[in-house]
Design an enzyme around this catalytic site. Structure first.
Site, short mmCIF file in Angstrom:
data_model
loop_
_atom_site.label_atom_id
_atom_site.label_comp_id
_atom_site.label_asym_id
_atom_site.label_seq_id
_atom_site.Cartn_x
_atom_site.Cartn_y
_atom_site.Cartn_z
N ASP A 141 -28.14 73.17 30.30
CA ASP A 141 -28.90 73.77 31.41
C ASP A 141 -30.24 74.28 30.89
O ASP A 141 -30.82 73.65 29.99
CB ASP A 141 -28.03 74.89 32.03
CG ASP A 141 -28.32 75.11 33.50
OD1 ASP A 141 -29.48 75.41 33.84
OD2 ASP A 141 -27.40 74.98 34.33
N HIS A 175 -31.70 79.80 35.83
CA HIS A 175 -30.64 78.87 36.25
C HIS A 175 -29.51 78.78 35.22
O HIS A 175 -28.33 78.89 35.56
CB HIS A 175 -31.28 77.51 36.48
CG HIS A 175 -30.42 76.48 37.12
ND1 HIS A 175 -29.63 75.62 36.38
CD2 HIS A 175 -30.23 76.15 38.41
CE1 HIS A 175 -29.00 74.80 37.21
NE2 HIS A 175 -29.35 75.10 38.45
N SER A 218 -25.32 73.36 41.95
CA SER A 218 -25.45 73.95 40.62
C SER A 218 -24.54 75.15 40.46
O SER A 218 -24.11 75.45 39.36
CB SER A 218 -26.88 74.45 40.41
OG SER A 218 -27.73 73.41 40.01
#
Ligand SMILES: *[C@@H]1O[C@H](CO)[C@@H](O)[C@H](O)[C@H]1NC(C)=O
Ligand SMILES: *[C@@H]1O[C@H](CO)[C@@H](O)[C@H](O)[C@H]1NC(C)=O
Ligand SMILES: *[C@@H]1O[C@H](CO)[C@@H](O)[C@H](O)[C@H]1NC(C)=O
Ligand SMILES: *[C@@H]1O[C@H](CO)[C@@H](O)[C@H](O)[C@H]1NC(C)=O
Ligand SMILES: *[C@@H]1O[C@H](CO)[C@@H](O)[C@H](O)[C@H]1NC(C)=O
Ligand SMILES: *[C@@H]1O[C@H](CO)[C@@H](O)[C@H](O)[C@H]1NC(C)=O
Ligand SMILES: *[C@@H]1O[C@H](CO)[C@@H](O)[C@H](O)[C@H]1NC(C)=O
Length: 769
Positions: free
Chosen positions: A137, A212, A541
């Site tokens: 990620d 994220h 996600s």
């Protein structure tokens, strides 16, 4: 994907500045590893490249990455002609241009969401500390409380990874929770130029400046942290689904984009570092490329061969046929809601209350005049163009001190952006008419909320009847136990699977709407410029790490289960409480909290397995599946043979020489935990083999829900098992009596021994009878 488009325009111009304008970045994939050490691999790669480029020096200059731990290959800057020549070489499986993958938050839609803490995840804490999850990620914010390691024992001995130091990241940033950290940027920079040229905050290390990666990693395996919230919203305990699991961080995404060559290097490392599960919340933009031209598919294939399940997001494209990461060896996760809303209501001057939704911590004191943006156009701008509240379309004199009503032009509009523009021209608040994305939590720089069509009509009525309309916007309140829930998130990408139409995708759905988890305090782009330690965002996600966490728990309880068995358990298990529904031939897995089949936001449209696959994940039931549909990499090779993989592609995939079985095993007989036939011509028999994963004797009985227009029988309809590990094969006969007119019809087959419920969805496209 507005953001993605903006970025690719940037990329294009950098590519011209930085490399030879004729070369492109290619991945040369060579299949299974057959060299003893990395130096030998690098030398062989240089030799191969030199034979095309003309010199060893040229080869060394062109090479970007060498893959040699878990599989073989390299990436290099090449001319198209050179790439074509390489593809003809016997030892090469495929050569493809390194593509850019996108993170599957709604970030690129500017969609943002929540999950409160672990309320949906009642797991025994820290019993899972033997499991390592690799998170590919945007890195990690290591100081987050979610990555504290109190109560965790030493790093598992099997871990061979590293804590790579770099910009603001020292070896002290790893601990017994974050046990490894690596980062990959060579591919990104080879294509786009230095990271510095983007003008964004970033760290040349595994430290996360985007948020994220911190969010997804903490959703999988964050420690338990009490009383966290986003400015008071979603307050509660934050925890990962597997709070004792260890995290190995592989940062391969920069500024929302993940380069294929970087991703492949991350997979290569993760697979050889000894992780148990790989979680990746990114994927190719639709259409999904064929598997051997796609970094995630290749990386996940080799992980599967080494016993590692890859859990990946299905994407946020929201339309039929857009599901990404659809290889049969990947667990593909769709996104659905939880029973919680963030209501930020509008009160009109006539005391009428309009239901609004947003992540709005800001209080608007008292009532303000309200003006539709269409009546506040700057000179020379049409009223319709002004209604979208884009930059330089509003007249500051008309909106100053008012609440502005804006509308959505396209679903990809930047919502936060509109609030910035309204603020810039002096507006005090914003009401955004956004019927499609009204359930997705956005953040704004001024008090602002989203309303649906019905509320928009009421608002219209009030504005039309009032000379001096006024309103106020309330800060968001977290409302729990909303119904119906779950609903499929509007953005969640859908099947059918455009590469392997016999495999139903996505596989499952998990919470991915408005999820609260740890955040990077420097990542303020997504939080309306407020620095926060926990944030609420949405996307597949976010659902992917929920599924990864449950996979980690299963792996911890059953260390010797294959990736296919873990996946089967995730997909087929239906909670026992639903035995009544099983008798009624429905399953709790596809029912919402009003006992109806899960619908899709925003308008409650009907759904199919192409929305949610086998249904909503059940973390408890998945630990004890009863029966499992197992398969290994040789079954995958058979499947690829039957779906037309070329001998040249297959040759190097496995260590040994591969020849396709003749006759081919029909692809619908691949022992997958769901059943799909993409063109059913008359009657067909499908075979499945189940492995008993219970200790005692048991008798399973089949129950079928037939797809419309097809007779379905199961033989035998009763399966007796005497012990653990016993396998039995059953046959399902499909006898169509009505053509399905070019679309799929759906059903299910469910086995139960009274203690377990094991359900597989069926999708058939009847082309002739
Ligand atoms: C691929 O297969 C060919 C023929 O079997 C073999 O010569 C070659 O070494 C293989 N390549 C790799 C990378 O193992
Ligand atoms: C949680 O934190 C808030 C604000 O920091 C505080 O007002 C509240 O009392 C805390 N709640 C609990 C249960 O500790
Ligand atoms: C918002 O408005 C709706 C509709 O009037 C109402 O049902 C809901 O309870 C309100 N929410 C809050 C937090 O006041
Ligand atoms: C309205 O917006 C469209 C699309 O952005 C643009 O092509 C058109 O020129 C605009 N019209 C005016 C009068 O601003
Ligand atoms: C709007 O455009 C102006 C230039 O015309 C620019 O200075 C400003 O930053 C823009 N505002 C936003 C919110 O993008
Ligand atoms: C049905 O016929 C089509 C076209 O002839 C063929 O491509 C397909 O493989 C057939 N399907 C089955 C299940 O035999
Ligand atoms: C079959 O599909 C076509 C085109 O989608 C449609 O026009 C027709 O009404 C459908 N027929 C039936 C019987 O559903």
């Amino acid at each position: 994907m507005k953001l993605a488009i903006t970025f690719s325009v940037l990329l294009l111009s950098f590519a011209l500045v930085y490399g030879d304008s004729k070369t492109k970045h290619y991945v040369v994939y060579m299949g299974e590893h057959s060299h003893p050490n990395l130096n030998a691999v690098i030398a062989a790669n240089h030799d191969l490249l030199a034979s095309i480029i003309g010199s060893i020096d040229g080869a060394k200059q062109a090479a970007v990455y060498h893959y040699g731990k878990s599989f073989r290959g390299f990436s290099a800057m090449l001319m198209p002609e050179q790439a074509r020549k390489l593809a003809e070489r016997e030892e090469v499986v495929s050569v493809f241009e390194s593509k850019t993958n996108i993170l599957h938050t709604t970030h690129s839609w500017d969609f943002l969401g929540v999950s409160s803490s672990g309320e949906s995840y009642p797991m025994a804490p820290y019993s899972d500390s033997n499991v390592i999850v690799g998170s590919i990620d945007t890195g990690v914010w290591p100081e987050s409380e979610s990555f504290r390691d109190e109560g965790l024992g030493p790093v598992p001995k099997k871990f061979k990874g590293e804590c790579v130091t770099g910009d603001k990241f020292t070896s002290a940033n790893c601990n017994r929770k974050t046990i490894g950290a690596r980062y990959y940027l060579k591919g990104f920079e080879a294509e786009n130029g230095p990271l510095e040229s983007f003008g964004n905050v970033f760290f040349r290390s595994a430290r996360d400046s985007d948020g994220h990666g911190t969010h997804t990693a903490s959703t999988v395996a964050g420690s338990i942290v009490s009383n966290v919230s986003l400015s008071g919203m979603a307050r509660g305990n934050a925890r990962g689904g597997a709070p004792g699991a260890r995290l190995a961080i592989y940062k391969a995404c920069w500024f929302n984009l993940c380069n294929d060559a970087d991703l492949l290097s991350a997979f290569d490392d993760a697979t050889s570092d000894g992780v148990d599960i790989i979680s990746i919340s990114a994927g190719p933009s639709p259409p999904q490329p064929i598997y051997f031209n796609d970094a995630i598919s290749i990386g996940a294939y080799h992980a599967f061969k080494r016993g590692i399940l890859t859990s990946a997001s299905a994407g946020n494209s929201g339309l039929p046929g857009t599901a990404a990461n659809v290889a049969p060896w990947i667990l593909t996760v769709a996104a659905s809601s939880v029973d919680r809303e963030f209501q930020s209501n509008v009160t009109l001057g006539n005391s009428k209350v309009l239901k609004g939704k947003s992540l709005n911590p800001l209080k608007l004191e008292g009532f303000y005049s309200i003006i539709p943006a269409s009546l506040a156009a700057a000179s020379g701008v049409t009223s319709q163009n002004a209604s979208f509240c884009k930059n330089n379309t509003l007249n500051p004199t008309l909106v100053k001190g008012k609440i502005v009503v804006c509308t959505i032009e396209t679903v990809t509009d930047g919502r936060t952006e509109k609030s910035k523009i309204v603020k810039q021209v002096g507006g005090v608040g914003m009401i955004l008419i956004d019927p499609v994305a009204v359930d997705v939590g956005f953040q704004f720089v001024i008090p602002a909320t989203l309303i649906g069509l019905q509320e928009a009509q009421e608002l219209q009525g009030y504005l039309g009847s009032e000379k001096n309309p006024i309103a106020t916007i309330a800060p968001s309140e977290t409302v729990l136990h909303t119904k119906p829930a779950p609903e499929m998130a509007v953005f969640s990408s859908m099947g059918p699977n455009i590469i392997s139409s016999e495999i139903i995708k996505p596989d499952i759905t998990a919470p991915g709407l408005n999820i609260l988890a740890a955040w990077s305090p420097v990542a303020t782009e997504a939080t309306a410029l407020r620095s926060v330690d926990y944030n609420i965002i949405s996307g597949t996600s976010m659902s992917c790490p929920h599924a990864s966490a449950v996979a980690a728990i299963i792996k911890s309880r059953h260390p010797y289960w294959s990736p296919a068995a873990i996946k089967s358990a995730l997909m087929t298990t239906v909670p026992l409480t639903s035995i009544v529904f099983y008798l009624l031939r429905t399953a709790a897995k596809v029912l919402d909290n009003t006992k109806n089949i899960i619908v899709r936001e925003p308008s409650g449209s009907t759904t199919s397995p192409f929305d949610y696959g086998s249904g909503q994940i059940d973390p408890i039931a998945a630990l004890d599946p009863g029966l499992v549909y197992d398969h290994d990499s040789s079954d995958i090779i058979n499947f690829l043979c039957s779906t037309g993989a070329t001998p040249a592609q297959l040759r190097n995939l496995t260590g040994e020489l591969v020849t396709c079985k003749s006759p081919l095993i029909p692809s619908y007989n691949f022992n997958y935990p769901s059943i799909g036939i993409s063109s059913l011509n008359g009657s067909v028999s499908v075979y499945r083999t189940v492995t008993h994963y219970g200790n005692s004797q048991s008798v399973f009985i089949a129950s079928v829900k037939s797809p419309a227009g097809v007779y379905v029988t199961v033989a035998p309809y009763m399966l007796k098992f005497n012990g653990v590990g016993e396998k039995q094969t059953y046959r399902v006969d499909f006898k169509p009596f009505k053509d399905s007119n070019g679309s799929f019809v759906f059903g299910s087959i469910t086995w139960s021994d009274g203690r377990h419920v094991v359900r597989s969805p069926i999708a058939l496209n009847v082309v002739s009878i």
